[in-house]
Design a protein around this motif. Structure first.
Motif, short mmCIF file in Angstrom:
data_model
loop_
_atom_site.label_atom_id
_atom_site.label_comp_id
_atom_site.label_asym_id
_atom_site.label_seq_id
_atom_site.Cartn_x
_atom_site.Cartn_y
_atom_site.Cartn_z
N CYS A 1 114.91 50.71 68.17
CA CYS A 1 114.75 50.92 69.62
C CYS A 1 115.21 52.32 70.02
O CYS A 1 114.57 53.00 70.83
N GLY A 2 116.32 52.77 69.43
CA GLY A 2 116.86 54.08 69.77
C GLY A 2 115.96 55.21 69.33
O GLY A 2 115.77 56.20 70.07
N ILE A 3 115.39 55.10 68.13
CA ILE A 3 114.48 56.14 67.64
C ILE A 3 113.25 56.25 68.54
O ILE A 3 112.84 57.35 68.93
N LEU A 4 112.67 55.12 68.89
CA LEU A 4 111.50 55.13 69.77
C LEU A 4 111.85 55.69 71.15
O LEU A 4 111.10 56.48 71.73
N ALA A 5 113.02 55.28 71.68
CA ALA A 5 113.44 55.75 73.00
C ALA A 5 113.67 57.26 72.99
O ALA A 5 113.28 57.96 73.94
N ASN A 6 114.28 57.78 71.93
CA ASN A 6 114.54 59.22 71.87
C ASN A 6 113.26 60.02 71.67
O ASN A 6 113.16 61.17 72.12
N ILE A 7 112.27 59.45 70.97
CA ILE A 7 110.98 60.12 70.86
C ILE A 7 110.34 60.26 72.23
O ILE A 7 109.78 61.31 72.59
N VAL B 1 121.30 54.69 74.80
CA VAL B 1 121.50 54.47 76.23
C VAL B 1 121.01 55.62 77.10
O VAL B 1 120.74 55.43 78.29
N ASN B 2 120.85 56.82 76.52
CA ASN B 2 120.40 57.95 77.33
C ASN B 2 119.06 57.69 77.98
O ASN B 2 118.83 58.05 79.14
N PHE B 3 118.14 57.06 77.25
CA PHE B 3 116.82 56.76 77.81
C PHE B 3 116.95 55.85 79.03
O PHE B 3 116.28 56.07 80.05
N VAL B 4 117.81 54.86 78.93
CA VAL B 4 118.02 53.94 80.06
C VAL B 4 118.60 54.70 81.25
O VAL B 4 118.18 54.51 82.39
N LEU B 5 119.56 55.59 80.98
CA LEU B 5 120.17 56.37 82.07
C LEU B 5 119.14 57.27 82.74
O LEU B 5 119.13 57.40 83.97
N TYR B 6 118.29 57.91 81.94
CA TYR B 6 117.27 58.79 82.52
C TYR B 6 116.35 58.00 83.46
O TYR B 6 116.01 58.45 84.55
#
Length: 352
Positions: free
Chosen positions: A58-64, A325-330
């Motif tokens: 999930c994190g890799i996809l979110a950061n992409i 969590v950065n993606f969620v915060l953005y």
């Protein structure tokens, strides 16, 4: 921002598995009155691999997604360039951690120890721990660089030219990389691979960190631990907390002193900085306890084996969550990011 896989937790997790596969009880590997902590850690170990794998994917996809959205024309800025580099660093951490999980956490329980502790597996574990430490340190210090950049912006009474902002960004990013690399170098010399012959004549390989575990006063080991605790954890936490406090104070003063136009600019900066505040708070929650515990391990005998090692998996999960969590915060705190993300999703759907 780091997740960083805890420096030696993944290495020592292999020792826990070895004892468990050899039918040793928890009491055989635990000293003192912290048996309950080891029992909790051993119980969670069964699920850690699957939890970490889901978080990493999930994190890799979110950061992409972060990288694509933050680099669109409308969102390009010096701050977002730093956030993009943080996303890249976090992805490197998670990409290196996935094979680690598959090799040592998700496996056949009946696998022979000679295969489980094969030379190639242990070499990868050692390399992965060094790479994830370095990538995590880069992510951490990029976060500090972002806080410094936002503070410099808040202190400026006039609009800063783009060329000057770009120069500041390059200088801050280069400083973050230099500090991260310098603090990671001693870690490359504190572990070695050792071969062990079992009673059934099988040969297994382990990562030797006995100098750290026995509080050996060896200069290199002490330097590595102190750098990891102070430069990799505590100092960034202190700097981020101070910078955020200074940001709040600066924006509060500006809102009282300047004209309506400057107040409006201060309000806009304040809205942008709320995202930074959230990132810093989460960073403090995930990084500060580990940094304090590592520092205490240097001075308190037995704390490393009895507390830090059993908590290794939990620290790993906290660090991995910090990468996601950065993606969620953005999405929650930035309307520009949300709107651009929606537009990109709609375009992708319409193309299909």
């Amino acid at each position: 921002m780091e997740a960083q896989v805890t420096e030696n937790a993944s290495d020592y997790r292999m020792y826990f598995e070895e004892f468990r596969n050899d039918n040793h009880s928890v009491e055989d590997v635990q000293v003192g009155e912290q048996i309950w902590l080891s029992k909790i850690a051993t119980g969670y170990m069964t699920y850690h691999g699957y939890v970490s794998l889901v978080i990493c994917i999930c994190g890799i996809l979110a950061n992409i997604v972060n990288i694509f959205v933050l680099n669109t024309k409308e969102l390009r800025s010096s701050s977002n360039a730093i956030l993009t580099l943080i996303a890249v660093s976090d992805n490197i951490t998670m990409l290196m951690y996935i094979p680690q999980v598959l090799l040592f956490n998700i496996h056949d329980a009946n696998m022979p120890l000679s295969q489980y502790f094969s030379y190639n597996r242990v070499v990868y574990s050692l390399v992965a721990s060094k790479v994830t430490l370095a990538s995590h340190n880069v992510s951490v210090w990029l976060g500090v660089s972002l806080a410094v950049f936002r503070f410099m912006q808040s202190r400026s009474r006039h609009h800063i030219p783009r060329s000057r902002r770009n120069l500041q960004t390059v200088a801050l990013v280069c400083s973050a990389f230099l500090i991260s690399i310098a603090s990671s170098v001693p870690n490359s010399f504190t572990n070695r691979i050792e071969a062990h012959t079992l009673e059934n004549n099988e040969t297994i390989y382990t990562i030797d960190s006995t100098a750290l575990v026995t509080n050996d006063p060896q200069i290199l080991v002490d330097t590595n631990v102190l750098l990891y605790a102070i430069v990799g954890k505590l100092l960034p936490c202190v700097l981020m907390a101070m910078l955020v406090g200074a940001l709040v104070h600066s924006l509060h003063k500006r809102s009282k002193r300047f004209s309506f136009a400057n107040r409006k600019r201060s309000v806009l900066l304040g809205r942008t900085n709320r995202l930074l505040y959230a990132i810093v708070v989460l960073f403090l929650i995930t990084e500060l306890p580990q940094g304090l515990l590592v520092l205490m391990c240097v001075f308190i005998s037995g704390l490393y084996e009895n507390v830090y090692i059993p908590l290794g998996d939990f620290f790993d999960v906290l660090a991995l969550i910090n990468c996601v969590v950065n993606f969620v915060l953005y999405c929650i705190m930035s309307s520009k990011f949300r709107n651009k993300f929606k537009i990109l999703c709609c375009r992708h759907v319409l193309r299909k």
